[in-house]
Every structure is written in structure tokens, then in C-alpha cells.
Scaffold this motif. Structure first.
Motif, PDB file in Angstrom:
ATOM      1  N   ASP A 259     -90.246  43.564   6.228  1.00 51.00           N
ATOM      2  CA  ASP A 259     -89.255  44.367   5.515  1.00 51.00           C
ATOM      3  C   ASP A 259     -88.970  43.785   4.134  1.00 51.00           C
ATOM      4  N   LEU A 260     -88.741  44.684   3.185  1.00 51.25           N
ATOM      5  CA  LEU A 260     -88.276  44.302   1.852  1.00 51.25           C
ATOM      6  C   LEU A 260     -86.820  44.718   1.730  1.00 51.25           C
ATOM      7  N   ALA A 261     -86.024  43.878   1.105  1.00 54.04           N
ATOM      8  CA  ALA A 261     -84.614  44.207   0.897  1.00 54.04           C
ATOM      9  C   ALA A 261     -84.249  43.911  -0.549  1.00 54.04           C
ATOM     10  N   PHE A 262     -83.406  44.769  -1.108  1.00 55.02           N
ATOM     11  CA  PHE A 262     -82.946  44.609  -2.489  1.00 55.02           C
ATOM     12  C   PHE A 262     -81.438  44.776  -2.526  1.00 55.02           C
ATOM     13  N   ARG A 263     -80.782  43.919  -3.291  1.00 59.28           N
ATOM     14  CA  ARG A 263     -79.348  44.055  -3.536  1.00 59.28           C
ATOM     15  C   ARG A 263     -79.190  44.733  -4.891  1.00 59.28           C
ATOM     16  N   ILE A 264     -78.450  45.814  -4.917  1.00 64.41           N
ATOM     17  CA  ILE A 264     -78.299  46.602  -6.146  1.00 64.41           C
ATOM     18  C   ILE A 264     -76.821  46.745  -6.478  1.00 64.41           C
ATOM     19  N   ARG A 265     -76.507  46.546  -7.748  1.00 67.15           N
ATOM     20  CA  ARG A 265     -75.154  46.781  -8.247  1.00 67.15           C
ATOM     21  C   ARG A 265     -75.223  47.821  -9.351  1.00 67.15           C
ATOM     22  N   VAL A 266     -74.380  48.821  -9.236  1.00 61.69           N
ATOM     23  CA  VAL A 266     -74.254  49.856 -10.258  1.00 61.69           C
ATOM     24  C   VAL A 266     -72.861  49.707 -10.859  1.00 61.69           C
ATOM     25  N   PHE A 267     -72.808  49.303 -12.118  1.00 64.71           N
ATOM     26  CA  PHE A 267     -71.542  49.181 -12.838  1.00 64.71           C
ATOM     27  C   PHE A 267     -71.334  50.436 -13.668  1.00 64.71           C
ATOM     28  N   ALA A 268     -70.267  51.155 -13.395  1.00 62.31           N
ATOM     29  CA  ALA A 268     -69.931  52.366 -14.148  1.00 62.31           C
ATOM     30  C   ALA A 268     -68.967  51.988 -15.268  1.00 62.31           C
ATOM     31  N   HIS A 269     -69.324  52.334 -16.493  1.00 62.74           N
ATOM     32  CA  HIS A 269     -68.460  52.060 -17.641  1.00 62.74           C
ATOM     33  C   HIS A 269     -67.622  53.312 -17.884  1.00 62.74           C
ATOM     34  N   LEU A 270     -66.501  53.399 -17.174  1.00 64.55           N
ATOM     35  CA  LEU A 270     -65.644  54.582 -17.220  1.00 64.55           C
ATOM     36  C   LEU A 270     -64.453  54.337 -18.135  1.00 64.55           C
ATOM     37  N   PRO A 271     -63.948  55.396 -18.758  1.00 63.75           N
ATOM     38  CA  PRO A 271     -62.750  55.230 -19.586  1.00 63.75           C
ATOM     39  C   PRO A 271     -61.534  54.876 -18.721  1.00 63.75           C
ATOM     40  N   ALA A 272     -60.572  54.237 -19.311  1.00 65.58           N
ATOM     41  CA  ALA A 272     -59.379  53.800 -18.575  1.00 65.58           C
ATOM     42  C   ALA A 272     -58.597  54.975 -17.996  1.00 65.58           C
ATOM     43  N   ASP A 273     -58.659  56.129 -18.649  1.00 60.40           N
ATOM     44  CA  ASP A 273     -57.902  57.289 -18.175  1.00 60.40           C
ATOM     45  C   ASP A 273     -58.739  58.218 -17.284  1.00 60.40           C
ATOM     46  N   PHE A 274     -59.814  57.719 -16.710  1.00 59.51           N
ATOM     47  CA  PHE A 274     -60.663  58.518 -15.821  1.00 59.51           C
ATOM     48  C   PHE A 274     -59.852  58.902 -14.586  1.00 59.51           C
ATOM     49  N   LYS A 275     -59.779  60.207 -14.297  1.00 59.48           N
ATOM     50  CA  LYS A 275     -58.864  60.707 -13.273  1.00 59.48           C
ATOM     51  C   LYS A 275     -59.486  60.844 -11.882  1.00 59.48           C
ATOM     52  N   ASP A 276     -60.782  61.065 -11.793  1.00 58.45           N
ATOM     53  CA  ASP A 276     -61.409  61.339 -10.498  1.00 58.45           C
ATOM     54  C   ASP A 276     -62.055  60.100  -9.887  1.00 58.45           C
ATOM     55  N   ARG A 277     -61.423  58.959 -10.025  1.00 58.68           N
ATOM     56  CA  ARG A 277     -61.978  57.699  -9.532  1.00 58.68           C
ATOM     57  C   ARG A 277     -62.151  57.711  -8.010  1.00 58.68           C
ATOM     58  N   LYS A 278     -61.186  58.254  -7.292  1.00 58.49           N
ATOM     59  CA  LYS A 278     -61.251  58.301  -5.827  1.00 58.49           C
ATOM     60  C   LYS A 278     -62.413  59.176  -5.366  1.00 58.49           C
ATOM     61  N   GLN A 279     -62.577  60.322  -6.005  1.00 59.17           N
ATOM     62  CA  GLN A 279     -63.677  61.227  -5.660  1.00 59.17           C
ATOM     63  C   GLN A 279     -65.034  60.589  -6.001  1.00 59.17           C
ATOM     64  N   LEU A 280     -65.117  59.898  -7.132  1.00 60.00           N
ATOM     65  CA  LEU A 280     -66.353  59.213  -7.503  1.00 60.00           C
ATOM     66  C   LEU A 280     -66.686  58.108  -6.499  1.00 60.00           C
ATOM     67  N   ASN A 281     -65.684  57.342  -6.083  1.00 55.77           N
ATOM     68  CA  ASN A 281     -65.913  56.293  -5.089  1.00 55.77           C
ATOM     69  C   ASN A 281     -66.470  56.881  -3.794  1.00 55.77           C
ATOM     70  N   GLU A 282     -65.940  58.004  -3.377  1.00 54.52           N
ATOM     71  CA  GLU A 282     -66.415  58.661  -2.156  1.00 54.52           C
ATOM     72  C   GLU A 282     -67.860  59.135  -2.306  1.00 54.52           C
ATOM     73  N   LYS A 283     -68.168  59.750  -3.438  1.00 58.14           N
ATOM     74  CA  LYS A 283     -69.537  60.222  -3.678  1.00 58.14           C
ATOM     75  C   LYS A 283     -70.526  59.061  -3.742  1.00 58.14           C
ATOM     76  N   MET A 284     -70.121  57.980  -4.404  1.00 53.72           N
ATOM     77  CA  MET A 284     -71.014  56.834  -4.549  1.00 53.72           C
ATOM     78  C   MET A 284     -71.204  56.084  -3.232  1.00 53.72           C
ATOM     79  N   GLU A 285     -70.310  56.276  -2.290  1.00 56.79           N
ATOM     80  CA  GLU A 285     -70.468  55.614  -0.998  1.00 56.79           C
ATOM     81  C   GLU A 285     -71.276  56.457  -0.016  1.00 56.79           C
ATOM     82  N   TYR A 286     -71.030  57.776   0.003  1.00 58.05           N
ATOM     83  CA  TYR A 286     -71.639  58.623   1.033  1.00 58.05           C
ATOM     84  C   TYR A 286     -72.803  59.479   0.535  1.00 58.05           C
ATOM     85  N   GLY A 287     -72.940  59.678  -0.764  1.00 56.17           N
ATOM     86  CA  GLY A 287     -73.977  60.573  -1.255  1.00 56.17           C
ATOM     87  C   GLY A 287     -75.052  59.893  -2.070  1.00 56.17           C
ATOM     88  N   ILE A 288     -75.265  58.612  -1.845  1.00 55.66           N
ATOM     89  CA  ILE A 288     -76.140  57.841  -2.721  1.00 55.66           C
ATOM     90  C   ILE A 288     -77.527  57.618  -2.145  1.00 55.66           C
TER      91      ILE A 288
END
Length: 136
Positions: free
Chosen positions: A44-73
């Protein structure tokens, strides 16, 4: 604050001493970090991946983005193996506690590591771009 700085320095030192292959790519919206992880099972091959999102401070849909990035990736990553796309057999989200950072472990079963390993991330939720990382 001082403890946080020591923790960051320790992590950077640990990562700098590691012999695992790694790579990085990104732009003003996303930074993608990839590190090959040594597995006990040589098949088996395994890779650790980090995706850093550079979002503006006033980004409103952070909770929805977190959900999408966890379950739809799971369909966003693939490996280029001798010019052919290879989908991971498993994508495991890792809770890391870092704001706007999404971490995953990708598993490729029955794969052999290539000299010029290439992983591709097709973003669906932040920038809509494709990022390719070559591990060195």
C-alpha cells in the motif's frame, strides 16, 4: 502564544528531518502540501495531504465549506501512475484543529511508488482549479 511558537518550531524541525518524499503547490486561494507516508504493508501507498484555504476573514459559509471538504472530497484526488489516473482506495479526513486547513490521508492499495510521483487535486469548493504536485 509562546507555547504555540515552540509547537510550530518543533513541527517544522520534525518535518525537516523526515526522509519522506514531499511536495507543495498552490496559488493565492489554496496551498496544497503532500507527503508520502511509509506504510508497514509494502503493498500500500499512503500520502498525507493538507489543503490550506486562503479565505477572507468575513467568509460566511465556513461551516458549509467544512462539511463539503469533509464528506465530498473523495473524488477530488487521484494519482498519475505512468500517465494513467489511479483513484485512491481510501480517503480519510483528519481533524487537525487548524483553521481553514483540511487534512487527509490517501491510500492506494497494491500500488508501487514511482520515482516521480504525481498527485492531482481537483478543487470543487474553493477555487475550482486543478493542482498537481510532484513529490521529490
Amino acid at each position: 502564544m509562546r507555547k504555540l511558537m515552540y509547537l510550530i518550531m518543533a513541527v517544522l524541525l520534525f518535518m525537516g528531518c523526515s526522509k519522506n518524499r514531499r511536495g507543495q503547490n498552490g496559488d493565492d486561494q489554496i496551498t496544497l502540501q503532500v507527503q508520502q507516508v511509509k506504510e508497514k504493508n509494502a503493498e500500500d501507498l499512503a500520502f498525507r495531504i493538507r489543503v490550506f484555504a486562503h479565505l477572507p476573514a468575513d467568509f460566511k459559509d465556513r461551516k458549509q465549506l467544512n462539511e463539503k471538504m469533509e464528506y465530498g472530497i473523495d473524488s477530488c484526488f487521484f494519482r498519475l501512475n505512468r500517465g494513467k489516473q489511479e483513484l485512491p482506495s481510501g480517503v480519510i479526513p483528519v481533524a487537525n484543529g487548524i483553521k481553514d486547513c483540511f487534512e487527509y490521508v490517501l491510500l492506494f492499495s497494491g500500488s508501487v511508488a514511482d520515482k516521480n510521483e504525481q498527485l492531482v487535486y481537483r478543487d470543487k469548493y474553493i477555487s475550482g482549479k486543478t493542482y498537481q504536485v510532484i513529490l521529490k
